[in-house]
Design a protein around this motif. Sequence first.
Motif, PDB file in Angstrom:
ATOM      1  N   UNK A   1       0.842  -1.202   0.000  1.00 39.97           N
ATOM      2  CA  UNK A   1       0.000   0.000   0.000  1.00 39.97           C
ATOM      3  C   UNK A   1       0.874   1.247   0.000  1.00 39.97           C
ATOM      4  N   UNK A   2       0.405   2.266  -0.704  1.00 38.85           N
ATOM      5  CA  UNK A   2       0.989   3.600  -0.563  1.00 38.85           C
ATOM      6  C   UNK A   2       0.344   4.246   0.659  1.00 38.85           C
ATOM      7  N   UNK A   3       1.155   4.857   1.521  1.00 34.89           N
ATOM      8  CA  UNK A   3       0.644   5.591   2.685  1.00 34.89           C
ATOM      9  C   UNK A   3       1.124   7.029   2.521  1.00 34.89           C
ATOM     10  N   UNK A   4       0.268   7.876   1.936  1.00 32.28           N
ATOM     11  CA  UNK A   4       0.694   9.238   1.612  1.00 32.28           C
ATOM     12  C   UNK A   4       0.158  10.210   2.657  1.00 32.28           C
ATOM     13  N   UNK A   5       1.088  10.818   3.383  1.00 28.48           N
ATOM     14  CA  UNK A   5       0.749  11.710   4.492  1.00 28.48           C
ATOM     15  C   UNK A   5       0.673  13.161   4.029  1.00 28.48           C
TER      16      UNK A   5
END
Lengths: 577, 175
Positions: A149-153
């Motif tokens: 998964x991409x976890x974009x903050x």
Amino acid sequence: MKVRLLTGLLSLLMPALVLAGEYNLTVDRVEIDTGDFVKEGIGYNGKSPGPVLRFKEGEDVRINVTNNLDEATSIHWHGLILPFEQDGVPGISFPGIQPGETFTYEFPITQAGTYWFHSHSGFQEPDGAFGAIVIEPEGREPFRYDREYVIQLTDKHPHSGDRIMRNLKMMPDYYNRQQQTVGEFFSDASSNGLMDTIKDRMAWGDMRMMKADVEDVQGFTGMINGKGPAQNWTGLFEPGERVRLRFINSSAMTYFDVRIPGLDMTVIQADGNNVQPVNVDEFRIGVAETYDVIVHPRDEQAYTIFAESMGRSGFARATLAPEEGMEAPIPPMRDPARLTMADMAGMPGMDHGDMDHGDMAASEDMDHSSMENMDDSKMKDMDHGSMDGMDHSKMGGDDGQPSDPFYAKGSGIMPVAANDGKFLSYADLKAQKPLYEEREPTREIELRLTGNMERYTWSINGVKYEDADPIRLQYGERVRFKFVNETMMTHPMHLHGMWSILDVGAGKWNPIKHTVSVQPGTTVYMETEVDAPGQWAFHCHLSYHAAAGMFRKVIVEGGPDSTQAKTDVAIEEGGDA
Amino acid sequence: MNASKFLVIAAVMSMPAATFAAGADGHGHGMASGEPGKASQASRTINVEMYDNYYEPEMIDVEPGETVRFVVENKGNLVHEFNIGTPGMHDAHQKEMKMMVEHGVIQGGQIHHDMMDMDMGNGHSMKHDDPNSVLLEPGESQEVVWTFSDKGNVEFACNVPGHYQAGMYGEINFK
């Protein structure tokens, strides 16, 4: 969204299959709902964040970007190595993309890993104009995992970027809500003594700064993949699976301390480049950095991905769970960090006499002549210490507390893991497969990171972008940059177009990054192989610091003749960065 | 090395399970994965190549009770291990390997064999000489002859810190 064109006929004749991908992005006004508030922002293909662009190493990409805004825009491909005209910085790479115009980017994908893209025009990026890039390697990944998964903050603020900048210029502490209170004064006075506390407050008053200046823009909602804490973005897993999480910090201003209570994380990549795996309990992700980790949830339960801002003024939260709707507890935020005198040690022109008091790490650190020694001893430590294979972040300081050579000794913002376990340090990052041969740098360039908090001006060597000459590098040289942070804030320095070889004292194993954080009161070295002709941006990636002038143009002189001519054209067309 | 560092070592050394062997014994599991075999009894030879940080192959089929001769070659640039055991045994051995790295016994692509002999007190050293494993520098090759027990949860793994977690392990499938 994308049309893959196989150049069929040629590929029959050529041994290697040439891939060409075509992608379309529109730049749009969008609505952003954080769960706390709804605001208008900017996004791609109708959403913020925009899509995850998935490329393949070796592919030639064509990306058609259509500007549906009523102002100019641009897209910068953060961390990608490409011809400078494709780098997307108005005024440096190209003139920008006008309203209604479609601009086509074309470049080869020569690397793999996790990256991101964002607007480089005005404050469109803090307003939501960013997305993720995932590049699959040509060969196999040197890891094993079952899903990713991409976890974009991000740090979504209710105010627009323009308004935040205006307010900061008018009143630099406008968004600093954690100023010390009268109550805190009396509790400090009872624990530290009244005179020391008064002296401490007077010293800080003289510096026109506050201890709470860890974050100069507070009042945001932390978001992950476009969801606020209450909206709880959730990634599913089957117990026993290994999951790769691609963390990207697309914040305007906010550093996050990231942990997943109940799960160990193994860091396998930093800024898109594979590193020798490091097991950690927690890591700090600077603005614009990326870290990839692998986790191995074995139990049929939910886990919270918890990202507290460095100054503890807000947090982002998401969940890994076997089923949609499952949740794990959200930990409370820890106490806000307070800068100490050690974090000020790099600031010139301080009145040393007033600063000799109890909570300083060591009063001689404030003496300028011994600051040289401080740096030297740190570098010595790093060279020899890491060579001996010691784990720095676990090594005790004098008082048995953990220490990190990338923070000033006694720093108030040095991170400590919530479970007292392992917190990732830059000193742990070692290249998995070094990209460049190790060699002596041809020269050193000192860049002092400077600012005047009272006027909200940020600069390099005391000169802001508009007044500065470009930094000129020669194609083929290897330059050693020396960053000296003379401010009390952390600056994530981002050089476009060429890798930043971060000196962690590991020699040929030094990692390559695109963004290097420089902590207050510290000196950090990085080297760059000048292997990309043209002109490039080099700046602090905190949006409002870059806009205030902590920014330089870098011109690479020499190289193939054709690029020199193109540089001249780009300069003439100009524009604002 | 400062005083607090020494205390950490002392604390670990005083723990009952702190052998610096390769984790095959001393943990009360017995030989859940099998036992050392004789090359003369081996039914076949399997070549295992170690890269940064994965194995080829990543899955090996064996018969229960079969003796296999593994020829293990490190084709990467970092130190790697080939260790046959249960996940629990690997987990225990990882703590020992972590200490070896923290003490500089293993550094990137080098093993400092002289440091392995260092007396750590209580008669312990950081030797890595158990028959279920080999620890190799880049370019090195060694053999492991192993007689597998009956079916069980057995993996081959590299327990250099972080490598197992990143995916440097393979499954033993019992036919």
